[in-house]
Design an enzyme around this catalytic site. Sequence first.
Site, PDB file in Angstrom:
ATOM      1  N   HIS A   1       0.892  -1.308   0.199  1.00 33.46           N
ATOM      2  CA  HIS A   1      -0.069   0.023  -0.003  1.00 33.46           C
ATOM      3  C   HIS A   1       0.836   1.291  -0.175  1.00 33.46           C
ATOM      4  O   HIS A   1       2.031   1.261   0.545  1.00 33.46           O
ATOM      5  CB  HIS A   1      -0.963  -0.052   1.359  1.00 33.46           C
ATOM      6  CG  HIS A   1      -2.036   0.859   1.377  1.00 33.46           C
ATOM      7  ND1 HIS A   1      -1.514   2.234   1.811  1.00 33.46           N
ATOM      8  CD2 HIS A   1      -3.151   1.112   1.383  1.00 33.46           C
ATOM      9  CE1 HIS A   1      -2.845   3.223   1.740  1.00 33.46           C
ATOM     10  NE2 HIS A   1      -3.546   2.225   1.388  1.00 33.46           N
TER      11      HIS A   1
ATOM     12  N   ASP B   1       3.415  -4.429   7.966  1.00 37.67           N
ATOM     13  CA  ASP B   1       2.161  -3.510   7.991  1.00 37.67           C
ATOM     14  C   ASP B   1       1.112  -4.649   7.938  1.00 37.67           C
ATOM     15  O   ASP B   1       0.680  -5.230   6.786  1.00 37.67           O
ATOM     16  CB  ASP B   1       2.092  -2.956   6.547  1.00 37.67           C
ATOM     17  CG  ASP B   1       0.809  -2.307   6.217  1.00 37.67           C
ATOM     18  OD1 ASP B   1      -0.151  -2.396   6.959  1.00 37.67           O
ATOM     19  OD2 ASP B   1       0.846  -1.677   5.068  1.00 37.67           O
TER      20      ASP B   1
ATOM     21  N   GLN C   1      -4.287  -5.198   6.776  1.00 43.11           N
ATOM     22  CA  GLN C   1      -5.144  -6.111   6.135  1.00 43.11           C
ATOM     23  C   GLN C   1      -4.943  -7.538   6.856  1.00 43.11           C
ATOM     24  O   GLN C   1      -5.746  -8.456   6.322  1.00 43.11           O
ATOM     25  CB  GLN C   1      -5.266  -6.156   4.690  1.00 43.11           C
ATOM     26  CG  GLN C   1      -5.358  -4.923   3.846  1.00 43.11           C
ATOM     27  CD  GLN C   1      -6.635  -4.357   4.040  1.00 43.11           C
ATOM     28  OE1 GLN C   1      -7.580  -4.824   4.347  1.00 43.11           O
ATOM     29  NE2 GLN C   1      -6.687  -3.066   3.690  1.00 43.11           N
TER      30      GLN C   1
ATOM     31  N   LYS D   1     -10.331  -0.916  10.692  1.00 40.27           N
ATOM     32  CA  LYS D   1     -10.405  -2.101   9.604  1.00 40.27           C
ATOM     33  C   LYS D   1     -10.851  -3.158  10.589  1.00 40.27           C
ATOM     34  O   LYS D   1     -10.895  -4.421  10.150  1.00 40.27           O
ATOM     35  CB  LYS D   1      -9.378  -2.331   8.877  1.00 40.27           C
ATOM     36  CG  LYS D   1      -8.814  -1.044   7.811  1.00 40.27           C
ATOM     37  CD  LYS D   1      -7.666  -1.409   7.153  1.00 40.27           C
ATOM     38  CE  LYS D   1      -6.970  -0.035   6.410  1.00 40.27           C
ATOM     39  NZ  LYS D   1      -7.849   0.551   5.213  1.00 40.27           N
TER      40      LYS D   1
ATOM     41  N   CYS E   1      -4.728   2.546  -3.587  1.00 39.48           N
ATOM     42  CA  CYS E   1      -3.522   3.175  -3.131  1.00 39.48           C
ATOM     43  C   CYS E   1      -2.427   1.948  -3.325  1.00 39.48           C
ATOM     44  O   CYS E   1      -1.603   1.916  -2.472  1.00 39.48           O
ATOM     45  CB  CYS E   1      -3.799   3.336  -1.513  1.00 39.48           C
ATOM     46  SG  CYS E   1      -4.700   4.702  -1.263  1.00 39.48           S
TER      47      CYS E   1
HETATM   48  N1  PLP Z   1      -1.624  -0.800   4.856  1.00 42.10           N
HETATM   49  C1  PLP Z   1      -2.341  -1.609   4.198  1.00 42.10           C
HETATM   50  C2  PLP Z   1      -2.150  -2.735   3.696  1.00 42.10           C
HETATM   51  C3  PLP Z   1      -3.928  -0.967   3.936  1.00 42.10           C
HETATM   52  O1  PLP Z   1      -4.859  -1.630   3.434  1.00 42.10           O
HETATM   53  C4  PLP Z   1      -4.282   0.452   4.384  1.00 42.10           C
HETATM   54  C5  PLP Z   1      -5.200   1.155   4.270  1.00 42.10           C
HETATM   55  O2  PLP Z   1      -5.991   0.741   3.322  1.00 42.10           O
HETATM   56  C6  PLP Z   1      -3.042   1.110   5.142  1.00 42.10           C
HETATM   57  C7  PLP Z   1      -1.924   0.775   5.375  1.00 42.10           C
HETATM   58  C8  PLP Z   1      -3.375   2.497   5.666  1.00 42.10           C
HETATM   59  O3  PLP Z   1      -4.239   2.383   6.710  1.00 42.10           O
HETATM   60  P1  PLP Z   1      -4.775   3.783   7.300  1.00 42.10           P
HETATM   61  O4  PLP Z   1      -5.384   4.604   6.258  1.00 42.10           O
HETATM   62  O5  PLP Z   1      -5.856   3.198   8.122  1.00 42.10           O
HETATM   63  O6  PLP Z   1      -3.875   4.442   7.969  1.00 42.10           O
END
Ligand code: PLP
Length: 407
Positions: free
Chosen positions: A124, A201, A204, A227, A365
């Site tokens: 992401h 990270d 997900q 999430k 993203c």
């Molecule tokens: N990392 C991953 C894999 C994500 O899917 C997302 C959000 O969709 C993020 C980071 C960023 O999360 P947040 O927008 O809650 O900070």
Amino acid sequence: MKHFDVNEIRKDFPALHQKVNGQPLIYFDNAATTQKPQVVIDALTNYYSTINSNVHRGVHHLSQMATNAFENTREHIRKYINAAHTHEIIITKGATDSINLVANSFGKGFIKKGDEVIISAYEHHANIVPWQMICEEKGATLKVIPFQENGTISIEDYKSLINKKTKIVSVGHVSNSLGVVQPIKKIIEIAHQHNIPVMIDGAQGIVHETVDVQELDCDFYCFSSHKMYGPMGVGILYGKEKYLNEMPPYQTGGEMIKTVTFEKTTFNELPYKFETGTPNVADVIGFDAALTYIEGIGMDNIKSFESELMAYAIEKLNSIDGIRIYGDNKHKAGVISFNIEDIHPYDAGTIIDKFGIALRTGNHCAQPVMDSYQIQGTLRASFGMYNTKEEVDKLVEALIKVKVMFG
Ligand code: PLP
């Protein structure tokens, strides 16, 4: 094993029981954010109606109540991911904020000119840009592990990028654009053979999988409350004490200090060294309720229900002529990304919305992922514990109608 009844679970989520464009809502955008159960909504209302107060700084009753509830949540999170210490749990604004914290603070403390940072091509943007910026600032190089057609990285490719200059590896647990579960245990193991720390990270990952940070032996793991059926504006960063202690503060101000004079400031101990200013107390307490809710349903139940639903959805979608699913892989969690031949995902998504079905369209993203498949974007259906096979059938019917309209 506890009893899992999706119809009972659905009753707990008020937002699911509404019509959109005259049709009952089908919410398939859970990877972007999940809906919230009533207990979470109630926790927010209760907080603001009773113990609303600032934390860590008052001897009065309300402040102590709010502080206790806030710190109990931290301990709950520790238990949930089986961290060794409560002070290894840093409360942030979200996964993005957590990654920025590590990239900046670890970067300041440990990355210098000529060093290398490894990420992957399925990340992401939140796990790309902060590393890109710190590498630029420090004169370091960002190395990217490519992914294969099936959406996973090759361990051999990964190994070939590691060398003496590598300072940290930061990769996603589950890719948000493809839903592929990555071999993070192996990734961590290999990095540790070279004494390189690994950040995961988990934005997900943790909503679909049980996470035990000690068992994984990751050095950092981050995620977002919103999430995981919890409120927005709350993120978690787990970090091993040995790194957090050595890392300089990220942001500065109140809360994170021990003493301040105009000559010198000393910093607070963990975890407060990394928590600046007034935290998002209500939403943190709301997250506590979300974790309790998930535990009440049981992660094993959720996982087996969701994997059956995923398998059903993949089979149904594959039965439609002209559909291509990206990241064809048996290790998938929660996300299916696809396109319909000759139909732009925005056009398809806009029509699907008229059927009351919330899909995500675009690059999610993860522009480099789209670039590697040479597409502009996909349609993404992402599932939560409250989605049903009947909803998948409705999606399939709607997609067939889209095909007829464009046919
Ligand atoms: N990392 C991953 C894999 C994500 O899917 C997302 C959000 O969709 C993020 C980071 C960023 O999360 P947040 O927008 O809650 O900070």
